[in-house]
Design a protein around this motif. Structure first.
Motif, PDB file in Angstrom:
ATOM      1  N   ASN A   1      87.067  14.668  49.674  1.00 26.42           N
ATOM      2  CA  ASN A   1      87.157  13.387  50.844  1.00 26.42           C
ATOM      3  C   ASN A   1      88.525  13.618  50.276  1.00 26.42           C
ATOM      4  O   ASN A   1      89.100  12.916  49.512  1.00 26.42           O
ATOM      5  CB  ASN A   1      86.790  12.168  50.299  1.00 26.42           C
ATOM      6  N   PRO A   2      89.701  13.767  51.324  1.00 25.25           N
ATOM      7  CA  PRO A   2      90.781  13.877  51.187  1.00 25.25           C
ATOM      8  C   PRO A   2      91.552  12.340  51.782  1.00 25.25           C
ATOM      9  O   PRO A   2      92.400  12.440  51.145  1.00 25.25           O
ATOM     10  CB  PRO A   2      91.366  14.396  52.502  1.00 25.25           C
ATOM     11  N   PHE A   3      90.711  11.102  51.895  1.00 28.12           N
ATOM     12  CA  PHE A   3      90.919   9.715  51.635  1.00 28.12           C
ATOM     13  C   PHE A   3      90.908   9.394  50.269  1.00 28.12           C
ATOM     14  O   PHE A   3      91.582   7.654  50.000  1.00 28.12           O
ATOM     15  CB  PHE A   3      90.992   9.183  52.618  1.00 28.12           C
ATOM     16  N   ASN A   4      90.419  10.135  49.416  1.00 31.04           N
ATOM     17  CA  ASN A   4      89.496   9.536  48.273  1.00 31.04           C
ATOM     18  C   ASN A   4      90.331   9.612  46.844  1.00 31.04           C
ATOM     19  O   ASN A   4      89.158  11.455  46.995  1.00 31.04           O
ATOM     20  CB  ASN A   4      87.991   9.085  47.936  1.00 31.04           C
ATOM     21  N   GLN A   5      91.197  10.128  45.996  1.00 35.51           N
ATOM     22  CA  GLN A   5      91.272  11.249  44.896  1.00 35.51           C
ATOM     23  C   GLN A   5      90.100  11.083  43.935  1.00 35.51           C
ATOM     24  O   GLN A   5      90.732  11.797  43.320  1.00 35.51           O
ATOM     25  CB  GLN A   5      93.022  10.394  44.443  1.00 35.51           C
ATOM     26  N   HIS A   6      89.106   9.721  43.773  1.00 34.09           N
ATOM     27  CA  HIS A   6      88.831   9.559  42.588  1.00 34.09           C
ATOM     28  C   HIS A   6      87.498  10.331  42.575  1.00 34.09           C
ATOM     29  O   HIS A   6      86.340  10.528  42.125  1.00 34.09           O
ATOM     30  CB  HIS A   6      88.799   8.194  42.748  1.00 34.09           C
ATOM     31  N   VAL A   7      87.428  11.206  43.851  1.00 36.62           N
ATOM     32  CA  VAL A   7      86.397  12.626  43.949  1.00 36.62           C
ATOM     33  C   VAL A   7      86.276  13.487  44.499  1.00 36.62           C
ATOM     34  O   VAL A   7      87.647  13.699  44.277  1.00 36.62           O
ATOM     35  CB  VAL A   7      85.535  11.509  45.059  1.00 36.62           C
ATOM     36  N   ARG A   8      85.393  14.195  44.026  1.00 37.16           N
ATOM     37  CA  ARG A   8      85.544  15.994  44.512  1.00 37.16           C
ATOM     38  C   ARG A   8      84.355  16.436  44.608  1.00 37.16           C
ATOM     39  O   ARG A   8      83.566  15.637  44.219  1.00 37.16           O
ATOM     40  CB  ARG A   8      85.905  16.642  43.406  1.00 37.16           C
ATOM     41  N   GLY A   9      84.263  17.447  46.080  1.00 34.97           N
ATOM     42  CA  GLY A   9      83.183  17.722  45.952  1.00 34.97           C
ATOM     43  C   GLY A   9      82.107  18.956  45.560  1.00 34.97           C
ATOM     44  O   GLY A   9      82.953  19.448  44.621  1.00 34.97           O
ATOM     45  N   ILE A  10      81.005  18.694  45.220  1.00 32.15           N
ATOM     46  CA  ILE A  10      80.530  18.737  44.323  1.00 32.15           C
ATOM     47  C   ILE A  10      79.447  20.940  44.697  1.00 32.15           C
ATOM     48  O   ILE A  10      78.579  20.384  45.718  1.00 32.15           O
ATOM     49  CB  ILE A  10      79.234  19.046  43.417  1.00 32.15           C
ATOM     50  N   SER A  11      79.729  21.951  44.953  1.00 31.18           N
ATOM     51  CA  SER A  11      79.356  22.667  45.310  1.00 31.18           C
ATOM     52  C   SER A  11      77.739  23.716  45.197  1.00 31.18           C
ATOM     53  O   SER A  11      78.001  22.826  44.241  1.00 31.18           O
ATOM     54  CB  SER A  11      80.536  24.450  45.316  1.00 31.18           C
ATOM     55  N   ARG A  12      77.009  24.228  45.865  1.00 27.06           N
ATOM     56  CA  ARG A  12      76.013  24.891  44.670  1.00 27.06           C
ATOM     57  C   ARG A  12      75.826  25.105  43.977  1.00 27.06           C
ATOM     58  O   ARG A  12      75.208  25.311  42.745  1.00 27.06           O
ATOM     59  CB  ARG A  12      75.629  25.292  46.176  1.00 27.06           C
ATOM     60  N   LYS A  13      77.103  26.349  43.550  1.00 29.85           N
ATOM     61  CA  LYS A  13      77.975  26.807  42.632  1.00 29.85           C
ATOM     62  C   LYS A  13      77.603  26.280  41.235  1.00 29.85           C
ATOM     63  O   LYS A  13      77.025  26.015  40.337  1.00 29.85           O
ATOM     64  CB  LYS A  13      78.692  28.158  42.732  1.00 29.85           C
ATOM     65  N   HIS A  14      78.207  25.064  41.511  1.00 21.82           N
ATOM     66  CA  HIS A  14      78.778  24.796  40.578  1.00 21.82           C
ATOM     67  C   HIS A  14      77.246  23.662  40.166  1.00 21.82           C
ATOM     68  O   HIS A  14      78.120  22.951  38.978  1.00 21.82           O
ATOM     69  CB  HIS A  14      80.024  22.752  41.469  1.00 21.82           C
ATOM     70  N   ILE A  15      76.521  23.614  40.581  1.00 24.97           N
ATOM     71  CA  ILE A  15      75.487  22.392  40.337  1.00 24.97           C
ATOM     72  C   ILE A  15      75.087  23.461  39.785  1.00 24.97           C
ATOM     73  O   ILE A  15      74.246  22.818  38.894  1.00 24.97           O
ATOM     74  CB  ILE A  15      74.619  22.256  41.947  1.00 24.97           C
ATOM     75  N   GLN A  16      74.292  24.748  40.289  1.00 22.65           N
ATOM     76  CA  GLN A  16      73.253  25.742  38.960  1.00 22.65           C
ATOM     77  C   GLN A  16      74.357  25.596  37.855  1.00 22.65           C
ATOM     78  O   GLN A  16      73.302  25.694  37.284  1.00 22.65           O
ATOM     79  CB  GLN A  16      73.775  27.002  39.965  1.00 22.65           C
ATOM     80  N   ASN A  17      75.573  25.477  38.025  1.00 26.83           N
ATOM     81  CA  ASN A  17      76.331  25.723  36.255  1.00 26.83           C
ATOM     82  C   ASN A  17      76.003  24.205  35.244  1.00 26.83           C
ATOM     83  O   ASN A  17      76.263  24.591  34.470  1.00 26.83           O
ATOM     84  CB  ASN A  17      77.801  26.487  37.003  1.00 26.83           C
ATOM     85  N   LEU A  18      75.970  23.299  36.750  1.00 31.25           N
ATOM     86  CA  LEU A  18      75.740  22.591  35.604  1.00 31.25           C
ATOM     87  C   LEU A  18      74.131  22.260  34.628  1.00 31.25           C
ATOM     88  O   LEU A  18      74.392  21.441  34.140  1.00 31.25           O
ATOM     89  CB  LEU A  18      75.368  21.262  36.540  1.00 31.25           C
ATOM     90  N   PHE A  19      73.247  22.655  35.926  1.00 28.36           N
ATOM     91  CA  PHE A  19      71.759  23.343  35.732  1.00 28.36           C
ATOM     92  C   PHE A  19      71.417  24.335  34.861  1.00 28.36           C
ATOM     93  O   PHE A  19      71.005  24.895  36.281  1.00 28.36           O
ATOM     94  CB  PHE A  19      71.050  21.751  35.799  1.00 28.36           C
ATOM     95  N   PRO A  20      72.175  25.115  34.112  1.00 26.90           N
ATOM     96  CA  PRO A  20      71.408  26.046  34.193  1.00 26.90           C
ATOM     97  C   PRO A  20      70.165  26.108  33.710  1.00 26.90           C
ATOM     98  O   PRO A  20      69.809  26.035  33.032  1.00 26.90           O
ATOM     99  CB  PRO A  20      72.603  26.947  33.503  1.00 26.90           C
ATOM    100  N   GLY A  21      69.600  27.277  34.872  1.00 24.72           N
ATOM    101  CA  GLY A  21      68.123  27.837  34.770  1.00 24.72           C
ATOM    102  C   GLY A  21      66.601  26.934  35.922  1.00 24.72           C
ATOM    103  O   GLY A  21      65.629  26.906  35.473  1.00 24.72           O
TER     104      GLY A  21
END
Length: 237
Positions: free
Chosen positions: A167-187
């Protein structure tokens, strides 16, 4: 170990949101665009749960991490989940107090997702709605996922809904990609779809919301969130 600096930052960010009245302005449920986003979310969420075998909810034990005022758990109760099997945690005391007022039959606790006050493998579903996009500290994100994995039963699932883009208007958040989700929950087996018209656009549709929202959300590049079910393996986790 809790990431105290990130916890303090998150509390300050949400205090700022409250002071600026975002709940009564940009996030207001009276806004027709926000209503359309919520209707779509509930429809798609129910379809995803049915498709992956988690609906009807019945007596499944469900934890909502970052539960806010308990709105999503109240929806689960409306869908037939037993209130005694519904639990919510949040970092913000005011939100927990509001949740207890709104849904007194559901259990709400003040807690950090890095140290969930529940036994191993004690939940069938854990919902995380716009939670990880607000966590900017990678260690806190990993700690939280480890705890969610710990309390989730084999064959259970994470119900995920979060921003897939910055969100370019909110520095307190960031997008989560599909690959990032997979890395957060491996397996985990991950099933994701893109939903939700960009909120700033949806909120400006006004009286034309019912006409324009379905048309605009048909363009994939205008969908801001991932919705999905992340299923934990039954063996070896």
């Amino acid at each position: 170990m809790e990431t105290r600096s990130e916890v303090d930052r998150l509390k300050e960010v949400y205090r700022g949101y409250s002071v600026r009245g975002f709940g009564q302005s940009k996030w207001s449920t009276a806004n027709s665009g926000n209503q359309a986003i919520l209707r779509e979310l509930n429809l798609k969420m129910r379809e995803a749960l049915r498709r992956t075998g988690f609906f009807p909810l019945g007596k499944r034990r469900i934890l909502d991490v970052g539960c806010g005022a308990g709105e999503h758990l109240a929806v689960f109760a409306d869908w037939g989940a037993s209130p005694q099997s519904l639990f919510g945690i949040d970092l913000i005391p005011d939100r927990i107090r509001a949740a207890r007022r709104n849904s007194p039959r559901i259990t709400f606790q003040l807690a950090n997702a890095e140290a969930l006050p529940f036994a191993d493998r004690s939940f069938d579903l854990v919902s995380v709605f716009t939670v990880f996009t607000s966590i900017l500290n990678d260690r806190m994100a990993v700690n939280s996922c480890r705890e969610i994995n710990r309390i989730l039963s084999g064959g259970g699932a994470v119900l995920w809904y979060d921003f897939r883009m910055d969100n370019p208007f909110n520095q307190h958040v960031r997008g989560i990609s599909r690959k990032h989700i997979q890395n957060l929950f491996p397996g985990f087996a991950i099933s994701l779809e893109t939903i939700s018209l960009l909120p700033p656009m949806a909120r400006r549709l006004g009286s034309l919301t019912n006409l324009l929202y379905p048309c605009l959300r048909s363009f994939p590049f205008l969908r801001s969130h991932y919705l999905g079910v992340l299923t934990k393996p039954r063996i070896g986790r």
